[in-house]
Design a protein around this motif. Sequence first.
Motif, mmCIF file in Angstrom:
data_model
loop_
_atom_site.group_PDB
_atom_site.id
_atom_site.type_symbol
_atom_site.label_atom_id
_atom_site.label_comp_id
_atom_site.label_asym_id
_atom_site.label_seq_id
_atom_site.Cartn_x
_atom_site.Cartn_y
_atom_site.Cartn_z
ATOM 1 N N THR A 196 8.905 1.663 3.941
ATOM 2 C CA THR A 196 10.494 1.691 3.543
ATOM 3 C C THR A 196 10.879 2.928 2.452
ATOM 4 O OG1 THR A 196 9.828 -0.078 1.819
ATOM 5 C CG2 THR A 196 10.437 -0.755 3.835
ATOM 6 N N TRP A 197 10.030 3.608 1.896
ATOM 7 C CA TRP A 197 10.284 4.642 1.083
ATOM 8 C C TRP A 197 9.339 5.902 0.863
ATOM 9 C CZ3 TRP A 197 7.309 5.569 -2.949
ATOM 10 C CH2 TRP A 197 6.319 4.607 -3.520
ATOM 11 N N GLU A 198 9.888 6.900 0.398
ATOM 12 C CA GLU A 198 9.239 8.044 0.375
ATOM 13 C C GLU A 198 9.744 8.848 -0.840
ATOM 14 O OE1 GLU A 198 8.796 12.370 2.183
ATOM 15 O OE2 GLU A 198 8.580 10.834 3.491
ATOM 16 N N LEU A 199 8.717 9.285 -1.867
ATOM 17 C CA LEU A 199 9.237 9.844 -3.071
ATOM 18 C C LEU A 199 8.248 11.226 -3.167
ATOM 19 C CD1 LEU A 199 10.531 9.818 -5.983
ATOM 20 C CD2 LEU A 199 8.460 8.694 -6.799
ATOM 21 N N ASN A 200 8.996 12.245 -3.512
ATOM 22 C CA ASN A 200 8.228 13.434 -3.771
ATOM 23 C C ASN A 200 8.250 14.104 -4.971
ATOM 24 O OD1 ASN A 200 7.428 14.023 -0.529
ATOM 25 N ND2 ASN A 200 9.552 14.110 -0.360
ATOM 26 N N ILE A 201 7.030 14.394 -5.698
ATOM 27 C CA ILE A 201 7.164 15.093 -6.942
ATOM 28 C C ILE A 201 6.514 16.145 -6.922
ATOM 29 C CG2 ILE A 201 6.160 14.484 -9.232
ATOM 30 C CD1 ILE A 201 6.210 11.502 -8.404
ATOM 31 N N MET A 237 0.721 -1.195 -0.070
ATOM 32 C CA MET A 237 -0.091 0.158 0.022
ATOM 33 C C MET A 237 0.969 1.232 -0.033
ATOM 34 S SD MET A 237 -3.070 0.877 2.172
ATOM 35 C CE MET A 237 -3.906 2.278 1.899
ATOM 36 N N VAL A 238 0.387 2.407 -0.747
ATOM 37 C CA VAL A 238 1.211 3.406 -1.051
ATOM 38 C C VAL A 238 0.279 4.783 -0.423
ATOM 39 C CG1 VAL A 238 2.367 5.129 -2.496
ATOM 40 C CG2 VAL A 238 2.621 2.732 -2.972
ATOM 41 N N ASP A 239 0.728 5.330 0.541
ATOM 42 C CA ASP A 239 0.033 6.431 0.949
ATOM 43 C C ASP A 239 0.366 7.606 0.076
ATOM 44 O OD1 ASP A 239 -1.119 5.312 3.189
ATOM 45 O OD2 ASP A 239 0.721 5.729 4.494
ATOM 46 N N VAL A 240 -0.978 8.441 -0.323
ATOM 47 C CA VAL A 240 -0.602 9.600 -1.066
ATOM 48 C C VAL A 240 -1.025 10.828 -0.446
ATOM 49 C CG1 VAL A 240 -1.457 10.541 -3.281
ATOM 50 C CG2 VAL A 240 -1.262 8.007 -3.134
#
Length: 103
Positions: A22-27, A1-4
Amino acid sequence: MVDVTLDDSDGSTVVVKLQTETWELNIRAPLADLARLHDIRQADWASRRSLAVGTCAGSPVFWTANEDQATILIGHDDETWDIGISLPIETVDEIVRLAGERI
């Protein structure tokens, strides 16, 4: 599951935060550009189609789809990216929904 989540960045862009344990990505992208992601299912990687929407770490972000998976490609272009992440296509649907609420 990916939180948005969508966070305000400045008057013209928002930050899309995609996060797991385990990871985070900011766009960073304008809301109107994020709304274009509703066409993600037509951005078929096998046909070499992608959607250029947003930037990450100073690089363009390209979005593609393959069945029930979306792929985010970060780099110079959609052929020679530096980072690639696959996630459920429903995550992209959630980005579109959240962007639509703010437009």
